[in-house]
Design a protein around this motif. Structure first.
Motif, PDB file in Angstrom:
ATOM      1  N   UNK A  90      -8.544   4.239  34.153  1.00 31.89           N
ATOM      2  CA  UNK A  90      -9.919   4.408  34.534  1.00 31.89           C
ATOM      3  C   UNK A  90     -10.493   3.125  34.909  1.00 31.89           C
ATOM      4  N   UNK A  91      -9.670   1.896  34.811  1.00 32.51           N
ATOM      5  CA  UNK A  91     -10.060   0.499  35.391  1.00 32.51           C
ATOM      6  C   UNK A  91      -8.947  -0.223  35.590  1.00 32.51           C
ATOM      7  N   UNK A  92      -9.079  -1.094  36.453  1.00 36.14           N
ATOM      8  CA  UNK A  92      -7.739  -2.124  36.793  1.00 36.14           C
ATOM      9  C   UNK A  92      -8.225  -3.155  37.423  1.00 36.14           C
ATOM     10  N   UNK A  93      -7.626  -4.282  37.051  1.00 32.82           N
ATOM     11  CA  UNK A  93      -8.153  -5.601  37.482  1.00 32.82           C
ATOM     12  C   UNK A  93      -6.651  -6.473  37.453  1.00 32.82           C
ATOM     13  N   UNK A  94      -6.357  -7.372  38.562  1.00 32.09           N
ATOM     14  CA  UNK A  94      -5.635  -8.406  38.348  1.00 32.09           C
ATOM     15  C   UNK A  94      -6.188  -9.865  38.819  1.00 32.09           C
ATOM     16  N   UNK A 218      -0.804 -15.076  35.172  1.00 33.54           N
ATOM     17  CA  UNK A 218      -1.206 -13.841  35.752  1.00 33.54           C
ATOM     18  C   UNK A 218      -1.255 -12.765  35.150  1.00 33.54           C
ATOM     19  N   UNK A 219      -2.044 -11.998  35.053  1.00 36.86           N
ATOM     20  CA  UNK A 219      -2.079 -10.633  34.321  1.00 36.86           C
ATOM     21  C   UNK A 219      -2.894  -9.423  35.048  1.00 36.86           C
ATOM     22  N   UNK A 220      -2.249  -8.424  34.915  1.00 37.37           N
ATOM     23  CA  UNK A 220      -2.856  -7.059  35.277  1.00 37.37           C
ATOM     24  C   UNK A 220      -3.320  -6.392  34.114  1.00 37.37           C
ATOM     25  N   UNK A 221      -4.604  -6.118  34.202  1.00 37.35           N
ATOM     26  CA  UNK A 221      -5.422  -5.601  33.282  1.00 37.35           C
ATOM     27  C   UNK A 221      -5.738  -3.940  33.602  1.00 37.35           C
ATOM     28  N   UNK A 222      -5.234  -3.062  32.893  1.00 36.35           N
ATOM     29  CA  UNK A 222      -5.362  -1.604  33.082  1.00 36.35           C
ATOM     30  C   UNK A 222      -6.147  -0.927  31.899  1.00 36.35           C
ATOM     31  N   UNK A 223      -7.336  -0.415  31.999  1.00 40.16           N
ATOM     32  CA  UNK A 223      -7.801   0.671  30.889  1.00 40.16           C
ATOM     33  C   UNK A 223      -7.556   2.126  31.099  1.00 40.16           C
ATOM     34  N   UNK A 224      -7.314   2.691  29.832  1.00 41.32           N
ATOM     35  CA  UNK A 224      -6.988   4.031  29.898  1.00 41.32           C
ATOM     36  C   UNK A 224      -8.005   5.071  29.028  1.00 41.32           C
ATOM     37  N   UNK A 225      -8.201   6.182  29.236  1.00 44.13           N
ATOM     38  CA  UNK A 225      -9.199   6.771  28.332  1.00 44.13           C
ATOM     39  C   UNK A 225      -8.566   8.382  28.658  1.00 44.13           C
TER      40      UNK A 225
END
Length: 240
Positions: A90-94, A218-225
Motif C-alpha cells: 500500500x506504500x513504498x519509499x526509498x 540505503x533502505x527500501x520501505x514497503x507497507x502492506x495491509x
C-alpha cells in the motif's frame, strides 16, 4: 528458509512489533536493485534530492523494474506466512542517507496512510497534502493491521543510523513519545546486514541517531495491509 524459521520470526514480530531476518537478498540481487535505482529518471517530482537525503516516494511506481527483483520467493513467503495470504503493498519509499548526512529522527509512530483523494469520512483525519499526494491518519484498526518490510541495501548498525525501537510499544495504541516511561521501556537498536530485512509494525515507537562513522544507509520501505478503505477512498499505491 524453513517454515519453522519463519514461524519463529512471526511469533517474535507480533509480540515485539519488529524482527530482523538477514540473508534475504544476495549481493548480486542487491546490486541489481541498486542499478535499477541508479538508472531511474530522478528529475520527477517524487524524487527528492538534497545534501542530506535522496528519497523516492511511490517507489514501486516510479522504479517499476525493481518489483520483480524485490518480490523474490523469500519475500513472497514472508508476506504470506507472517502477515497473511491476502496482504498487498500500500506504500513504498526509498531513502538514502549519504555519508555526509548527519541528522537524527526522534521517536515516533507511523500514523498516516497514503490515499488517492481527500474525502470527509468519520474517523479519518487530520489530512496532509503534498505535491498532489494525500495522507491521512486513519482509525486505529487500520494502523494495527499494517505491516512494514524494510529492505537494507547496506550494513546498518547504531553508528550509521540503524533504527532504535521500543519493543512491544505497538500494543499500546497511539503512544505519544513525550509520555514514554523509561522506567518500564527498553530501547533496542536494530542492526541489519546488507541484504537483510526488518519487519515492523508502524505503531512500534522508532527513531534513529546521527551517523557517527560516515557510512551511507540505503533502505527500501514497503507497507502492506489486507484491509480495503471505506466508501470511495483507495490506497494510492495499492499493488498485489
Amino acid at each position: 528458509m524453513t517454515k519453522q524459521y519463519i514461524e519463529n520470526h512471526k511469533q517474535y514480530f507480533f509480540e515485539k512489533g519488529l524482527t530482523v531476518i538477514n540473508s534475504v537478498f544476495s549481493d548480486d540481487e542487491i546490486e541489481k536493485i541498486v542499478k535499477s535505482i541508479r538508472n531511474a529518471d530522478n528529475s520527477r517530482e517524487n524524487f527528492r534530492k538534497s545534501d542530506d537525503l535522496f528519497a523516492v516516494r511511490q517507489f514501486l511506481k516510479e522504479v517499476p523494474e525493481v518489483k520483480d527483483l524485490i518480490f523474490n520467493d523469500t519475500i513472497k513467503a514472508i508476506v504470506r506466512e507472517v502477515f497473511g495470504e491476502k496482504y498487498f503493498a500500500v506504500k513504498s519509499i526509498y531513502f538514502d542517507k549519504p555519508e555526509t548526512s548527519n541528522w537524527y529522527v526522534a521517536y515516533h509512530q507511523d500514523l498516516t496512510i497514503s490515499v488517492d483523494k481527500k474525502l470527509e469520512i468519520q474517523g479519518f483525519g487530520p489530512w496532509t497534502t503534498k505535491n498532489n499526494q494525500f495522507a491521512v491518519q486513519p482509525p486505529l484498526p487500520f494502523l494495527e493491521n499494517i505491516c512494514t518490510i524494510r529492505i537494507h541495501l547496506d550494513d546498518t548498525d547504531e553508528y550509521n543510523g540503524a533504527l532504535k525501537v521500543i519493543p512491544g510499544s505497538h500494543t499500546q495504541g497511539i503512544y505519544r513519545p513525550d509520555t514514554i516511561d523509561w522506567s518500564k521501556e527498553t530501547e533496542k537498536f536494530c542492526d541489519v546486514q546488507k541484504g537483510g530485512i526488518m519487519l515492523m509494525k508502524p505503531l512500534t515507537l522508532h527513531g534513529s541517531n546521527r551517523t557517527t562513522d560516515g557510512r551511507r544507509r540505503r533502505v527500501i520501505h514497503i507497507e502492506f495491509s489486507d484491509m480495503e478503505l471505506p466508501e470511495n477512498l483507495k490506497w494510492s499505491e495499492r499493488m498485489n
